[in-house]
Scaffold this motif. Structure first.
Motif, PDB file in Angstrom:
ATOM      1  N   MET A   1       0.843  -1.194   0.000  1.00 20.04           N
ATOM      2  CA  MET A   1       0.000   0.000   0.000  1.00 20.04           C
ATOM      3  C   MET A   1       0.883   1.251   0.000  1.00 20.04           C
ATOM      4  SD  MET A   1      -3.122  -0.998  -0.096  1.00 20.04           S
ATOM      5  CE  MET A   1      -4.012   0.468   0.404  1.00 20.04           C
ATOM      6  N   MET A   2       0.260   2.360  -0.311  1.00 19.84           N
ATOM      7  CA  MET A   2       0.971   3.629  -0.277  1.00 19.84           C
ATOM      8  C   MET A   2       0.052   4.686   0.300  1.00 19.84           C
ATOM      9  SD  MET A   2       0.890   4.454  -4.335  1.00 19.84           S
ATOM     10  CE  MET A   2      -0.552   3.951  -5.276  1.00 19.84           C
ATOM     11  N   GLU A   3       0.667   5.696   0.872  1.00 23.20           N
ATOM     12  CA  GLU A   3      -0.106   6.764   1.490  1.00 23.20           C
ATOM     13  C   GLU A   3       0.619   8.080   1.248  1.00 23.20           C
ATOM     14  OE1 GLU A   3      -1.379   8.191   6.002  1.00 23.20           O
ATOM     15  OE2 GLU A   3      -0.795   6.113   5.627  1.00 23.20           O
ATOM     16  N   PHE A   4      -0.146   9.111   0.957  1.00 17.03           N
ATOM     17  CA  PHE A   4       0.406  10.451   0.813  1.00 17.03           C
ATOM     18  C   PHE A   4       0.174  11.218   2.112  1.00 17.03           C
ATOM     19  CE2 PHE A   4      -0.074   9.167  -3.537  1.00 17.03           C
ATOM     20  CZ  PHE A   4       0.907   9.855  -4.232  1.00 17.03           C
ATOM     21  N   ARG A   5       1.237  11.666   2.725  1.00 14.85           N
ATOM     22  CA  ARG A   5       1.101  12.511   3.906  1.00 14.85           C
ATOM     23  C   ARG A   5       0.660  13.916   3.475  1.00 14.85           C
ATOM     24  NH1 ARG A   5       6.303  10.118   4.664  1.00 14.85           N
ATOM     25  NH2 ARG A   5       6.342   8.571   6.333  1.00 14.85           N
ATOM     26  N   VAL A   6      -0.138  14.565   4.280  1.00 19.89           N
ATOM     27  CA  VAL A   6      -0.496  15.960   4.033  1.00 19.89           C
ATOM     28  C   VAL A   6       0.538  16.833   4.744  1.00 19.89           C
ATOM     29  CG1 VAL A   6      -2.249  17.745   4.270  1.00 19.89           C
ATOM     30  CG2 VAL A   6      -2.933  15.366   3.879  1.00 19.89           C
ATOM     31  N   LEU A 149       6.038   2.351  -7.076  1.00 18.56           N
ATOM     32  CA  LEU A 149       6.555   3.217  -6.020  1.00 18.56           C
ATOM     33  C   LEU A 149       7.303   2.426  -4.955  1.00 18.56           C
ATOM     34  CD1 LEU A 149       3.611   5.748  -5.576  1.00 18.56           C
ATOM     35  CD2 LEU A 149       5.834   6.162  -6.633  1.00 18.56           C
ATOM     36  N   ASN A 150       6.786   1.267  -4.586  1.00 13.99           N
ATOM     37  CA  ASN A 150       7.458   0.492  -3.544  1.00 13.99           C
ATOM     38  C   ASN A 150       8.799  -0.055  -4.014  1.00 13.99           C
ATOM     39  OD1 ASN A 150       6.084   0.013  -0.812  1.00 13.99           O
ATOM     40  ND2 ASN A 150       4.353  -0.058  -2.239  1.00 13.99           N
ATOM     41  N   VAL A 154      13.187   1.539  -3.015  1.00 14.96           N
ATOM     42  CA  VAL A 154      14.449   0.866  -2.672  1.00 14.96           C
ATOM     43  C   VAL A 154      15.499   1.078  -3.756  1.00 14.96           C
ATOM     44  CG1 VAL A 154      15.514  -1.376  -2.197  1.00 14.96           C
ATOM     45  CG2 VAL A 154      13.205  -0.882  -1.347  1.00 14.96           C
ATOM     46  N   GLU A 155      15.111   0.934  -5.016  1.00  9.84           N
ATOM     47  CA  GLU A 155      16.080   0.873  -6.111  1.00  9.84           C
ATOM     48  C   GLU A 155      16.710   2.223  -6.461  1.00  9.84           C
ATOM     49  OE1 GLU A 155      17.249  -1.768  -7.495  1.00  9.84           O
ATOM     50  OE2 GLU A 155      15.903  -3.219  -6.530  1.00  9.84           O
ATOM     51  N   ILE A 156      16.009   3.325  -6.255  1.00  8.50           N
ATOM     52  CA  ILE A 156      16.563   4.611  -6.700  1.00  8.50           C
ATOM     53  C   ILE A 156      17.157   5.422  -5.553  1.00  8.50           C
ATOM     54  CG2 ILE A 156      14.909   4.667  -8.594  1.00  8.50           C
ATOM     55  CD1 ILE A 156      13.437   6.914  -7.201  1.00  8.50           C
ATOM     56  N   GLU A 157      17.281   4.825  -4.395  1.00  9.32           N
ATOM     57  CA  GLU A 157      17.781   5.564  -3.238  1.00  9.32           C
ATOM     58  C   GLU A 157      19.154   6.172  -3.515  1.00  9.32           C
ATOM     59  OE1 GLU A 157      18.061   7.164   0.632  1.00  9.32           O
ATOM     60  OE2 GLU A 157      16.349   6.455  -0.548  1.00  9.32           O
ATOM     61  N   SER A 158      20.025   5.431  -4.186  1.00  6.70           N
ATOM     62  CA  SER A 158      21.370   5.947  -4.490  1.00  6.70           C
ATOM     63  C   SER A 158      21.497   6.426  -5.929  1.00  6.70           C
ATOM     64  CB  SER A 158      22.414   4.854  -4.221  1.00  6.70           C
ATOM     65  OG  SER A 158      22.402   4.470  -2.857  1.00  6.70           O
ATOM     66  N   ARG A 228       4.457   7.472   2.194  1.00  7.54           N
ATOM     67  CA  ARG A 228       4.619   6.409   3.186  1.00  7.54           C
ATOM     68  C   ARG A 228       4.381   5.097   2.459  1.00  7.54           C
ATOM     69  NH1 ARG A 228       1.238   8.020   7.064  1.00  7.54           N
ATOM     70  NH2 ARG A 228       2.859   8.963   8.359  1.00  7.54           N
ATOM     71  N   LEU A 229       5.412   4.233   2.414  1.00  3.98           N
ATOM     72  CA  LEU A 229       5.367   3.025   1.584  1.00  3.98           C
ATOM     73  C   LEU A 229       5.717   1.783   2.393  1.00  3.98           C
ATOM     74  CD1 LEU A 229       7.270   4.629  -1.410  1.00  3.98           C
ATOM     75  CD2 LEU A 229       4.844   3.997  -1.417  1.00  3.98           C
TER      76      LEU A 229
END
Length: 241
Positions: A1-6, A149-150, A154-158, A228-229
């Motif tokens: 799941m994913m969530e967008f923080r306000v 997104l999930n 992880v993959e694009i952090e660096s 938030r993932l």
């Protein structure tokens, strides 16, 4: 799941979203000028299109780039504005009335609250839009936003190249110089471009190890602030030199 923080309205990372910035500029212009004139086909008139090109500061489409080959720009020639026009109407932040685009009370309220406007605009843009419909390829990328997104978390952090990221999802066969270029282009148009326009990733010109030109993809601080993932616990902080 994913969530967008306000995010709170004064959160510095909100300034990283090109689409949010463009929406606030457009609403502000329409409010200050009593509306934005429309053509017979209900597109924004050229005077505002030119103003938008000069003020949006759009990634990869500076005013100098846009005006390099033509001096007269219509709304359809500046895709970010055409898309934003559609979104503002769809989200009922403005309407067409007597030959003009007029801002309504919701538009004024949200433009004064960047955090709330981001929350109304960006999830709708990312998750509900048919991104293939306005791409040059016209083909969707297989997959869904929860997966994209999930995994990207992880993959694009660096940092990772566009081609390498495509390979993570779909394998290493397609490339820009073989028949698979259409699949990569569809992924770029339907996943990477919307994320860049939202302000969640940045794309930088670079070169792959074999010397080929490449776009390197990085998270922006806004990614970490607003998303938030499920894979957040799997992310290893990037090593910065």
């Amino acid at each position: 799941m994913m969530e967008f923080r306000v995010l709170p309205d004064d959160h510095a990372d909100l300034s990283l979203s090109p689409l949010l910035r463009a929406a606030r500029l457009t609403i502000g212009y329409a409010d200050a000028h009593g509306g934005i004139g429309l053509t017979a086909t209900k597109a924004f008139r050229r005077d505002f299109v030119h103003w938008a090109v000069e003020h949006f500061d759009w990634p990869g489409q500076s005013a100098a780039e846009v005006f390099r080959y033509r001096r007269l720009i219509n709304e359809a020639d500046f895709q970010p504005l055409e898309l934003l026009h559609f979104l503002l109407i769809r989200l009922r932040l403005g309407r067409h009335h007597k030959g003009s685009f007029k801002v309504n009370n919701d538009g004024r309220m949200f433009a004064a609250q960047p955090g709330a406007l981001f929350d109304r605009l960006i999830p709708s843009f990312l998750l509900a839009m048919d991104h293939a419909a306005y791409s040059r390829i016209g083909e969707p990328a297989p997959g869904n936003w929860n997966t994209w997104l999930n995994v990207m978390n992880v993959e694009i952090e660096s940092g990772i190249s566009e081609r390498q990221l495509y390979g993570v999802f779909y394998g290493d066969g397609p490339d820009w110089d073989n028949d698979g270029w259409r699949q990569i282009a569809a992924f770029s148009a339907c996943v990477l471009k919307p994320l860049e326009w939202s302000g969640l990733i940045a794309m930088q010109e670079a070169r792959e190890p074999n010397g080929r030109p490449a776009h390197m993809i990085f998270k922006t601080p806004l990614w970490q602030s607003v998303l938030r993932l499920d894979t957040d616990d799997m992310v290893r902080p990037a090593i910065r030199h």
